[in-house]
Design a protein around this motif. Sequence first.
Motif, PDB file in Angstrom:
ATOM      1  N   ALA A 150     -12.561   5.643  -7.160  1.00 43.78           N
ATOM      2  CA  ALA A 150     -11.418   4.919  -6.612  1.00 43.78           C
ATOM      3  C   ALA A 150     -10.293   5.920  -6.439  1.00 43.78           C
ATOM      4  CB  ALA A 150     -10.994   3.806  -7.562  1.00 43.78           C
ATOM      5  N   THR A 151      -9.553   5.775  -5.351  1.00 43.24           N
ATOM      6  CA  THR A 151      -8.419   6.663  -5.126  1.00 43.24           C
ATOM      7  C   THR A 151      -7.297   5.894  -4.443  1.00 43.24           C
ATOM      8  OG1 THR A 151      -7.752   8.798  -4.161  1.00 43.24           O
ATOM      9  CG2 THR A 151      -9.260   7.462  -2.862  1.00 43.24           C
ATOM     10  N   THR A 152      -6.087   6.422  -4.515  1.00 40.87           N
ATOM     11  CA  THR A 152      -4.983   5.850  -3.738  1.00 40.87           C
ATOM     12  C   THR A 152      -4.849   6.704  -2.480  1.00 40.87           C
ATOM     13  OG1 THR A 152      -3.212   7.269  -4.555  1.00 40.87           O
ATOM     14  CG2 THR A 152      -3.782   5.359  -5.919  1.00 40.87           C
ATOM     15  N   SER A 153      -3.972   6.308  -1.580  1.00 41.25           N
ATOM     16  CA  SER A 153      -3.727   7.155  -0.410  1.00 41.25           C
ATOM     17  C   SER A 153      -2.293   7.702  -0.450  1.00 41.25           C
ATOM     18  CB  SER A 153      -4.010   6.407   0.887  1.00 41.25           C
ATOM     19  OG  SER A 153      -3.139   5.308   1.000  1.00 41.25           O
ATOM     20  N   GLU A 154      -1.789   7.854  -1.684  1.00 42.60           N
ATOM     21  CA  GLU A 154      -0.448   8.447  -1.869  1.00 42.60           C
ATOM     22  C   GLU A 154       0.615   7.725  -1.050  1.00 42.60           C
ATOM     23  OE1 GLU A 154       0.203  10.584  -4.128  1.00 42.60           O
ATOM     24  OE2 GLU A 154      -1.802  11.303  -4.650  1.00 42.60           O
ATOM     25  N   HIS A 155       0.510   6.403  -1.009  1.00 41.07           N
ATOM     26  CA  HIS A 155       1.484   5.538  -0.305  1.00 41.07           C
ATOM     27  C   HIS A 155       1.466   5.706   1.214  1.00 41.07           C
ATOM     28  CE1 HIS A 155       3.183   4.018  -4.051  1.00 41.07           C
ATOM     29  NE2 HIS A 155       3.107   5.271  -4.501  1.00 41.07           N
ATOM     30  N   LEU A 156       0.449   6.415   1.739  1.00 44.89           N
ATOM     31  CA  LEU A 156       0.363   6.602   3.190  1.00 44.89           C
ATOM     32  C   LEU A 156      -0.612   5.586   3.797  1.00 44.89           C
ATOM     33  CD1 LEU A 156       0.123  10.505   3.277  1.00 44.89           C
ATOM     34  CD2 LEU A 156       2.104   9.113   3.925  1.00 44.89           C
ATOM     35  N   GLY A 157      -0.351   5.192   5.023  1.00 41.46           N
ATOM     36  CA  GLY A 157      -1.278   4.328   5.755  1.00 41.46           C
ATOM     37  C   GLY A 157      -1.276   2.899   5.231  1.00 41.46           C
ATOM     38  N   PHE A 158      -2.211   2.081   5.781  1.00 45.15           N
ATOM     39  CA  PHE A 158      -2.212   0.647   5.420  1.00 45.15           C
ATOM     40  C   PHE A 158      -2.578   0.420   3.963  1.00 45.15           C
ATOM     41  CE2 PHE A 158      -6.523   1.413   6.961  1.00 45.15           C
ATOM     42  CZ  PHE A 158      -7.300   0.748   6.033  1.00 45.15           C
ATOM     43  N   GLU A 159      -3.451   1.301   3.426  1.00 42.82           N
ATOM     44  CA  GLU A 159      -3.797   1.148   2.003  1.00 42.82           C
ATOM     45  C   GLU A 159      -2.567   1.460   1.150  1.00 42.82           C
ATOM     46  OE1 GLU A 159      -5.354   3.388   4.017  1.00 42.82           O
ATOM     47  OE2 GLU A 159      -7.535   3.349   3.766  1.00 42.82           O
ATOM     48  N   GLY A 160      -1.873   2.524   1.554  1.00 43.47           N
ATOM     49  CA  GLY A 160      -0.699   2.967   0.787  1.00 43.47           C
ATOM     50  C   GLY A 160       0.439   1.967   0.818  1.00 43.47           C
ATOM     51  N   ARG A 161       0.529   1.210   1.938  1.00 39.45           N
ATOM     52  CA  ARG A 161       1.573   0.179   2.028  1.00 39.45           C
ATOM     53  C   ARG A 161       1.137  -1.129   1.377  1.00 39.45           C
ATOM     54  NH1 ARG A 161       1.775   2.515   7.281  1.00 39.45           N
ATOM     55  NH2 ARG A 161       0.454   0.849   8.069  1.00 39.45           N
ATOM     56  N   GLY A 162      -0.064  -1.131   0.812  1.00 39.71           N
ATOM     57  CA  GLY A 162      -0.549  -2.329   0.126  1.00 39.71           C
ATOM     58  C   GLY A 162      -0.959  -3.435   1.087  1.00 39.71           C
ATOM     59  N   GLU A 163      -1.323  -3.058   2.316  1.00 34.34           N
ATOM     60  CA  GLU A 163      -1.719  -4.078   3.302  1.00 34.34           C
ATOM     61  C   GLU A 163      -3.206  -4.407   3.227  1.00 34.34           C
ATOM     62  OE1 GLU A 163       1.653  -2.437   6.442  1.00 34.34           O
ATOM     63  OE2 GLU A 163      -0.466  -2.378   7.034  1.00 34.34           O
ATOM     64  N   GLY A 164      -3.967  -3.494   2.663  1.00 32.86           N
ATOM     65  CA  GLY A 164      -5.413  -3.738   2.594  1.00 32.86           C
ATOM     66  C   GLY A 164      -6.113  -2.648   1.806  1.00 32.86           C
ATOM     67  N   ILE A 165      -7.429  -2.750   1.783  1.00 32.37           N
ATOM     68  CA  ILE A 165      -8.274  -1.809   1.039  1.00 32.37           C
ATOM     69  C   ILE A 165      -9.388  -1.347   1.960  1.00 32.37           C
ATOM     70  CG2 ILE A 165      -9.934  -1.634  -0.883  1.00 32.37           C
ATOM     71  CD1 ILE A 165      -8.187  -3.478  -2.519  1.00 32.37           C
ATOM     72  N   SER A 166      -9.721  -0.062   1.879  1.00 29.42           N
ATOM     73  CA  SER A 166     -10.866   0.440   2.644  1.00 29.42           C
ATOM     74  C   SER A 166     -11.907   1.001   1.672  1.00 29.42           C
ATOM     75  CB  SER A 166     -10.421   1.511   3.647  1.00 29.42           C
ATOM     76  OG  SER A 166      -9.866   2.611   2.972  1.00 29.42           O
ATOM     77  N   ALA A 167     -13.139   1.051   2.143  1.00 29.49           N
ATOM     78  CA  ALA A 167     -14.223   1.620   1.331  1.00 29.49           C
ATOM     79  C   ALA A 167     -15.144   2.428   2.229  1.00 29.49           C
ATOM     80  CB  ALA A 167     -14.998   0.516   0.624  1.00 29.49           C
ATOM     81  N   TYR A 168     -15.615   3.535   1.692  1.00 25.57           N
ATOM     82  CA  TYR A 168     -16.528   4.436   2.396  1.00 25.57           C
ATOM     83  C   TYR A 168     -17.765   4.618   1.524  1.00 25.57           C
ATOM     84  CZ  TYR A 168     -12.254   5.656   4.901  1.00 25.57           C
ATOM     85  OH  TYR A 168     -11.105   5.595   5.625  1.00 25.57           O
TER      86      TYR A 168
END
Length: 176
Positions: A150-168
């Motif tokens: 699990a990782t954060t995106s350092e507050h960047l992008g939609f994950e960082g703004r808390g709008e959603g979650i992505s998985a790879y």
Amino acid sequence: MRVIGSKRMLSKKLRVGLGIDVHAFSSPDAGRALVIGGVNIPYDRGLAGHSDADVLIHAIMDALLSAARLPGAEDIGAVFPDTDPDFKDADSFILLQRVNILLLEAGFEVIDIDCVVVAQAPRLSPYREQMRENVAAALGIAVEQIGIKATTSEHLGFEGRGEGISAYSTVLLGKL
Ligand SMILES: [Zn+2]
């Protein structure tokens, strides 16, 4: 020229697959549970989606289907159309097991899986081991054959703004 090991590699067909999935958070009023890797994670909102929106399991299924390249089953949408009412609020583990059966019938075995979930919040690493156990049990593989980070995106992008979650997810399949 002598090519070391080439014969052995060719006798076991290997396939790699890359899968990705993204879900937006639903509003807290929607009362949806946050389910990732089959773990119910305490949080004030869940992910929006047609099924249970288990973003990690969807990415794994996408990678498995991508690696197998079965005609008519190239991705999740082809196998489980979201117009099918059967899949509304479906438990993603039931879908994962159906994908696994498709693969087994086609002669594939899962050799290894690695995954990354990108979420600013909540913190997912405390649930990693349970997620690994859930996926391993569903696919009939050992826990050592699946990695989940699990990782954060350092507050960047939609994950960082808390709008959603992505998985790879990447998978390695062997053809029996
Ligand atoms: Zn999804």
